[in-house]
Design a protein around this motif. Structure first.
Motif, PDB file in Angstrom:
ATOM      1  N   PHE A   5     -52.621 -22.824  12.288  1.00 54.50           N
ATOM      2  CA  PHE A   5     -51.849 -22.694  11.048  1.00 54.50           C
ATOM      3  C   PHE A   5     -51.753 -24.026  10.310  1.00 54.50           C
ATOM      4  N   ALA A   6     -51.569 -25.109  11.061  1.00 58.34           N
ATOM      5  CA  ALA A   6     -51.443 -26.432  10.438  1.00 58.34           C
ATOM      6  C   ALA A   6     -52.701 -26.802   9.666  1.00 58.34           C
ATOM      7  N   ILE A   7     -53.868 -26.491  10.228  1.00 60.57           N
ATOM      8  CA  ILE A   7     -55.132 -26.784   9.542  1.00 60.57           C
ATOM      9  C   ILE A   7     -55.273 -25.910   8.300  1.00 60.57           C
ATOM     10  N   SER A   8     -54.956 -24.634   8.440  1.00 59.93           N
ATOM     11  CA  SER A   8     -55.017 -23.714   7.289  1.00 59.93           C
ATOM     12  C   SER A   8     -54.086 -24.169   6.183  1.00 59.93           C
ATOM     13  N   ASN A   9     -52.945 -24.712   6.583  1.00 54.21           N
ATOM     14  CA  ASN A   9     -51.923 -25.153   5.647  1.00 54.21           C
ATOM     15  C   ASN A   9     -52.424 -26.269   4.740  1.00 54.21           C
ATOM     16  N   ILE A  10     -53.223 -27.173   5.283  1.00 52.61           N
ATOM     17  CA  ILE A  10     -53.772 -28.274   4.496  1.00 52.61           C
ATOM     18  C   ILE A  10     -54.660 -27.743   3.371  1.00 52.61           C
ATOM     19  N   PHE A  11     -55.494 -26.741   3.685  1.00 54.63           N
ATOM     20  CA  PHE A  11     -56.354 -26.139   2.658  1.00 54.63           C
ATOM     21  C   PHE A  11     -55.512 -25.507   1.557  1.00 54.63           C
ATOM     22  N   ALA A  12     -54.458 -24.786   1.943  1.00 55.18           N
ATOM     23  CA  ALA A  12     -53.624 -24.106   0.950  1.00 55.18           C
ATOM     24  C   ALA A  12     -52.917 -25.109   0.033  1.00 55.18           C
ATOM     25  N   TYR A  13     -52.349 -26.160   0.600  1.00 56.07           N
ATOM     26  CA  TYR A  13     -51.655 -27.158  -0.219  1.00 56.07           C
ATOM     27  C   TYR A  13     -52.633 -27.951  -1.088  1.00 56.07           C
ATOM     28  N   TYR A  14     -53.838 -28.147  -0.593  1.00 54.93           N
ATOM     29  CA  TYR A  14     -54.865 -28.833  -1.373  1.00 54.93           C
ATOM     30  C   TYR A  14     -55.164 -28.059  -2.655  1.00 54.93           C
ATOM     31  N   TYR A  15     -55.394 -26.757  -2.515  1.00 55.44           N
ATOM     32  CA  TYR A  15     -55.692 -25.928  -3.687  1.00 55.44           C
ATOM     33  C   TYR A  15     -54.458 -25.741  -4.570  1.00 55.44           C
ATOM     34  N   LEU A  16     -53.275 -25.721  -3.941  1.00 53.81           N
ATOM     35  CA  LEU A  16     -52.040 -25.632  -4.712  1.00 53.81           C
ATOM     36  C   LEU A  16     -51.900 -26.853  -5.620  1.00 53.81           C
ATOM     37  N   SER A  17     -52.275 -28.014  -5.117  1.00 52.49           N
ATOM     38  CA  SER A  17     -52.227 -29.245  -5.910  1.00 52.49           C
ATOM     39  C   SER A  17     -53.176 -29.197  -7.097  1.00 52.49           C
ATOM     40  N   LEU A  18     -54.268 -28.423  -6.949  1.00 52.18           N
ATOM     41  CA  LEU A  18     -55.283 -28.306  -8.000  1.00 52.18           C
ATOM     42  C   LEU A  18     -55.048 -27.101  -8.906  1.00 52.18           C
ATOM     43  N   ASP A  19     -53.891 -26.443  -8.742  1.00 53.77           N
ATOM     44  CA  ASP A  19     -53.575 -25.226  -9.514  1.00 53.77           C
ATOM     45  C   ASP A  19     -54.559 -24.102  -9.227  1.00 53.77           C
ATOM     46  N   VAL A  60     -53.377 -19.495  -1.573  1.00 55.12           N
ATOM     47  CA  VAL A  60     -51.951 -19.233  -1.390  1.00 55.12           C
ATOM     48  C   VAL A  60     -51.719 -17.739  -1.145  1.00 55.12           C
ATOM     49  N   VAL A  61     -52.416 -16.910  -1.909  1.00 56.34           N
ATOM     50  CA  VAL A  61     -52.327 -15.457  -1.730  1.00 56.34           C
ATOM     51  C   VAL A  61     -52.847 -15.063  -0.353  1.00 56.34           C
ATOM     52  N   ILE A  62     -53.937 -15.705   0.073  1.00 56.66           N
ATOM     53  CA  ILE A  62     -54.505 -15.438   1.399  1.00 56.66           C
ATOM     54  C   ILE A  62     -53.463 -15.726   2.480  1.00 56.66           C
ATOM     55  N   SER A  63     -52.774 -16.853   2.356  1.00 57.81           N
ATOM     56  CA  SER A  63     -51.733 -17.198   3.329  1.00 57.81           C
ATOM     57  C   SER A  63     -50.614 -16.157   3.333  1.00 57.81           C
ATOM     58  N   GLY A  64     -50.264 -15.668   2.160  1.00 58.29           N
ATOM     59  CA  GLY A  64     -49.234 -14.641   2.072  1.00 58.29           C
ATOM     60  C   GLY A  64     -49.631 -13.369   2.798  1.00 58.29           C
ATOM     61  N   VAL A  65     -50.880 -12.974   2.644  1.00 54.11           N
ATOM     62  CA  VAL A  65     -51.382 -11.759   3.297  1.00 54.11           C
ATOM     63  C   VAL A  65     -51.307 -11.890   4.819  1.00 54.11           C
ATOM     64  N   GLN A  97     -59.797 -19.004   5.100  1.00 55.78           N
ATOM     65  CA  GLN A  97     -59.633 -20.225   4.298  1.00 55.78           C
ATOM     66  C   GLN A  97     -60.917 -21.047   4.284  1.00 55.78           C
ATOM     67  N   LEU A  98     -61.588 -21.160   5.426  1.00 60.05           N
ATOM     68  CA  LEU A  98     -62.840 -21.912   5.501  1.00 60.05           C
ATOM     69  C   LEU A  98     -63.944 -21.232   4.691  1.00 60.05           C
ATOM     70  N   VAL A  99     -63.992 -19.912   4.776  1.00 56.42           N
ATOM     71  CA  VAL A  99     -64.997 -19.154   4.007  1.00 56.42           C
ATOM     72  C   VAL A  99     -64.767 -19.367   2.510  1.00 56.42           C
ATOM     73  N   PHE A 100     -63.498 -19.313   2.083  1.00 52.25           N
ATOM     74  CA  PHE A 100     -63.194 -19.529   0.667  1.00 52.25           C
ATOM     75  C   PHE A 100     -63.606 -20.925   0.228  1.00 52.25           C
ATOM     76  N   PHE A 101     -63.320 -21.930   1.061  1.00 53.34           N
ATOM     77  CA  PHE A 101     -63.658 -23.304   0.699  1.00 53.34           C
ATOM     78  C   PHE A 101     -65.168 -23.474   0.549  1.00 53.34           C
ATOM     79  N   MET A 102     -65.925 -22.935   1.484  1.00 56.36           N
ATOM     80  CA  MET A 102     -67.396 -23.065   1.423  1.00 56.36           C
ATOM     81  C   MET A 102     -67.954 -22.329   0.206  1.00 56.36           C
ATOM     82  N   PHE A 103     -67.424 -21.140  -0.065  1.00 51.51           N
ATOM     83  CA  PHE A 103     -67.879 -20.360  -1.213  1.00 51.51           C
ATOM     84  C   PHE A 103     -67.520 -21.080  -2.513  1.00 51.51           C
ATOM     85  N   ASP A 104     -66.313 -21.637  -2.575  1.00 54.95           N
ATOM     86  CA  ASP A 104     -65.862 -22.343  -3.772  1.00 54.95           C
ATOM     87  C   ASP A 104     -66.690 -23.616  -3.990  1.00 54.95           C
TER      88      ASP A 104
END
Length: 414
Positions: free
Chosen positions: A344-358, A363-368, A402-409
């Motif tokens: 969860f801690a690793i996933s959290n870094i990805f979510a906050y990173y994208y949150l910082s970039l708007d 964030v929705v993925i984490s909610g699900v 989260q990793l799949v989204f990052f690679m795709f993005d």
């Protein structure tokens, strides 16, 4: 203030001083919890764990205001910044009073739902909620302006006062009740306001920011609030559900397991605090932001791996040293809980990173998956081991997505 003397030598950066301070604060909070666990025993510690969990829930709700303040303290300047901070203080106070009133009004119902020995502990806690919201906005200003010296002091003051006051009441007055713990938490909120910038607090006259800026703030606030809700669910729903479904003894055992297993998450939090203003500033300057993400993900992955391996190799030693022999039943589950928290801690870094970039899809993925974790525990809770297994399943899936989204993005940007 040994950390402040380190800052004066200029041998370390303010960011490094803040990281050292966070480690000290987490260590103090752990000492606080460990002493409570040893003094109270599993059954009484279950009540204390509910209050501590409420404190964590409050911190996540108030963190919405802190992160919004931190981000726009970087973006806004001069009069716009002054108006923005005055407005957010006013709104935070209103929300804090509302949440505090709800807790006080429904104290009896909360006692019934969580099987606690007292409703007074919720009433006392509710009184402190508005103070905590003010404290969070104050911290947000320090975080956004990278005034890490002042930010460190607020966290240290809150931790030290809670530790000294609560344990002082327990040992000097020989009182081992949840009410004493609630009083300690309430008083610590006041100390957490130090240092406080009173010039930013202006309830009488607040000038609204421009419409476009206001829309930007509201959009970020809503999505941040949603993400902090997912943080609450993922971080705290298991303890509250276990307190609901299991007896006090088992709930107390599980609370000790959660406390040890979450070490990696609380260590990771200091990187999140540094990540957001840094990414926002880099984006503002038109510079690459991915390297800072890789840097922090690497740090957290290394820390998580070390802790999980340590928990797997020496579970009985860890539990005996930290809580005592009465909690040894949780030894086989320790590394598993640490694994779930590390993922969860690793996933959290990805979510906050994208949150910082708007960017809000992570964030929705984490909610699900936060909802999925809670649902799994609700339907599968025959044993404490099964509860932990459900969390591992949810967190593995969350990190993979989260990793799949990052690679795709990343491929789309090329």
């Amino acid at each position: 203030m040994s950390f402040l003397s380190l800052l004066k030598t200029k041998k370390v950066t303010p960011e490094q001083v803040f990281m050292l301070s966070v480690l000290a604060v987490n260590g103090g909070n752990y000492l606080y919890n460990l002493i409570l666990g040893r003094v109270l025993g599993p059954a009484q510690f279950a009540d204390a764990a509910v209050l501590i969990t409420f404190l964590l829930v409050l911190s996540f709700v108030a963190m919405t205001f802190q992160l919004v303040t931190a981000k726009f303290s970087v973006i806004f300047e001069n009069e716009t910044f002054t108006n923005f901070v005055a407005t957010i203080y006013k709104n935070a106070t209103i929300v804090g009073l509302g949440f505090g009133a709800l807790i006080i009004v429904f104290a009896k119902q909360l006692q019934s739902v969580f099987n606690t020995s007292s409703s007074a502990m919720f009433t006392i806690f509710g009184i402190g909620v508005p103070i905590y919201f003010l404290m969070s906005v104050n911290r947000g200003v320090f975080q956004g302006k990278k005034e890490f010296k002042s930010l460190s002091i607020t966290y240290q003051a809150e931790m030290l006062s809670r530790l000294v006051i609560t344990l002082g009441l327990i040992f000097l007055l020989d009182m081992q009740s949840s009410v004493v713990i609630a009083v300690g938490i309430l008083i610590s909120f006041g100390f957490g306001l130090v240092p406080f910038k009173f010039k930013n607090l202006n309830f009488k006259k607040t000038i609204a920011v421009e419409a476009s800026q206001s829309k930007q703030v509201k959009s970020f606030f809503v999505i941040t609030a949603f993400y902090e809700l997912t943080q609450i669910i993922i971080n705290n729903s298991d303890i509250l559900l276990v307190k609901h479904y299991f007896d006090s003894y088992d709930a107390g055992l599980y609370a000790s397991l959660a406390l040890i297993g979450r070490i990696v998450y609380f260590v990771a939090w200091m990187f999140v605090m540094l990540l957001l203003p840094t990414v926002v500033q880099l984006k503002k300057e038109g510079k690459a932001t991915a390297p800072i993400l890789f840097k922090y993900v690497g740090y957290i992955a290394a820390i998580a791996t070390t802790i999980v391996i340590g928990c797997a190799l020496f579970p009985r030693t860890a539990i005996t040293l930290l809580f005592g022999d009465s909690y040894l039943a949780m030894a086989p589950l320790l590394w598993k809980y640490a694994l779930a928290t590390g993922l969860f801690a690793i996933s959290n870094i990805f979510a906050y990173y994208y949150l910082s970039l708007d960017r809000y899809i992570p964030v929705v993925i984490s909610g699900v998956f936060g909802t999925l974790q809670m649902g799994l525990v609700i339907f599968f809770h025959e044993s404490l081991e099964q509860v932990v297994h459900m969390q591992i399943i949810a967190m593995v899936l969350l990190l993979v997505i989260q990793l799949v989204f990052f690679m795709f993005d990343s491929k789309l940007k090329k």
